[in-house]
Design an enzyme around this catalytic site. Structure first.
Site, PDB file in Angstrom:
ATOM      1  N   ASN A 182       0.809  -1.223   0.000  1.00 58.75           N
ATOM      2  CA  ASN A 182       0.000   0.000   0.000  1.00 58.75           C
ATOM      3  C   ASN A 182       0.844   1.276   0.000  1.00 58.75           C
ATOM      4  O   ASN A 182       0.325   2.365   0.203  1.00 58.75           O
ATOM      5  CB  ASN A 182      -0.945   0.003   1.202  1.00 58.75           C
ATOM      6  CG  ASN A 182      -1.732  -1.288   1.299  1.00 58.75           C
ATOM      7  OD1 ASN A 182      -1.467  -2.087   2.182  1.00 58.75           O
ATOM      8  ND2 ASN A 182      -2.642  -1.520   0.375  1.00 58.75           N
ATOM      9  N   ILE A 215       1.090   6.818   0.020  1.00 64.64           N
ATOM     10  CA  ILE A 215       0.380   5.837   0.837  1.00 64.64           C
ATOM     11  C   ILE A 215      -1.057   5.699   0.359  1.00 64.64           C
ATOM     12  O   ILE A 215      -1.757   6.699   0.183  1.00 64.64           O
ATOM     13  CB  ILE A 215       0.384   6.286   2.318  1.00 64.64           C
ATOM     14  CG1 ILE A 215       1.815   6.519   2.798  1.00 64.64           C
ATOM     15  CG2 ILE A 215      -0.341   5.270   3.196  1.00 64.64           C
ATOM     16  CD1 ILE A 215       1.920   7.363   4.047  1.00 64.64           C
ATOM     17  N   CYS A 216      -1.490   4.466   0.146  1.00 66.80           N
ATOM     18  CA  CYS A 216      -2.876   4.192  -0.220  1.00 66.80           C
ATOM     19  C   CYS A 216      -3.619   3.874   1.073  1.00 66.80           C
ATOM     20  O   CYS A 216      -3.464   2.800   1.639  1.00 66.80           O
ATOM     21  CB  CYS A 216      -2.946   3.010  -1.185  1.00 66.80           C
ATOM     22  SG  CYS A 216      -4.628   2.596  -1.664  1.00 66.80           S
ATOM     23  N   LEU A 217      -4.395   4.837   1.543  1.00 64.30           N
ATOM     24  CA  LEU A 217      -5.106   4.674   2.805  1.00 64.30           C
ATOM     25  C   LEU A 217      -6.400   5.475   2.716  1.00 64.30           C
ATOM     26  O   LEU A 217      -6.377   6.654   2.353  1.00 64.30           O
ATOM     27  CB  LEU A 217      -4.221   5.193   3.951  1.00 64.30           C
ATOM     28  CG  LEU A 217      -4.715   4.987   5.370  1.00 64.30           C
ATOM     29  CD1 LEU A 217      -4.836   3.501   5.709  1.00 64.30           C
ATOM     30  CD2 LEU A 217      -3.774   5.665   6.354  1.00 64.30           C
TER      31      LEU A 217
END
Length: 154
Positions: free
Chosen positions: A82, A89-91
């Site tokens: 992620n 950041i993939c969040l």
């Protein structure tokens, strides 16, 4: 911390709380020249391939904060499905699940939690995600190796 001219009350309160009650394993300090820019040190969570690592991140509060989420990225290289090679950041809380009720502290704790439980089904780096899905043990070994190489306190 005295009120500096032009610092929104919300940012001032959050900054003060971060310094007085830092989240466990996280240190976030505002840059002396820009109260919207934070230097963050995050310890890798115990029991993960990132354990014993010390990760440098940068966090920036855009003009629209708190109506829009902070921008956060890893400066330390990390092998994680992620987080991409640029440290992005993939969040969800940094994108569509952002709410003005959330704070810098919440975001940092969410990132730390992401290190504990990678989400290869919602990847930012598809090759790393594929590695985690096809051979989790081997992917975690690579993550440990990167942790030792790039993030370990010597």
């Amino acid at each position: 911390m005295a009120q500096q001219a032009g610092i929104p009350k919300r940012i001032e309160k959050e900054t003060l709380k971060l310094s007085q009650e830092p989240p466990p394993g996280i240190n976030a300090q505002p840059d002396s020249g820009n109260y919207r820019y934070f230097k963050v040190l995050m310890e890798g969570p115990e029991g993960t391939p990132y354990q014993d690592g010390l990760y440098h991140l940068e966090l920036f509060l855009p003009e629209g904060y708190p109506m829009e989420p902070p921008k956060v990225r890893f400066l330390t290289k990390i092998y994680h499905p992620n987080i991409d090679k640029l440290g992005r950041i993939c969040l969800d809380v940094l994108k569509d699940k952002w709410s003005p009720a959330l704070q810098i502290r919440t975001v940092l704790l969410s990132i730390q939690a992401l290190l504990s439980s990678p989400e290869p089904d919602d990847p930012l780096d598809t090759s790393v995600a594929d590695h985690f899905k096809q051979n989790k043990r081997d992917a975690e070994n690579v993550a440990r190796e990167w942790n030792r190489t790039y993030a370990c306190k010597s």
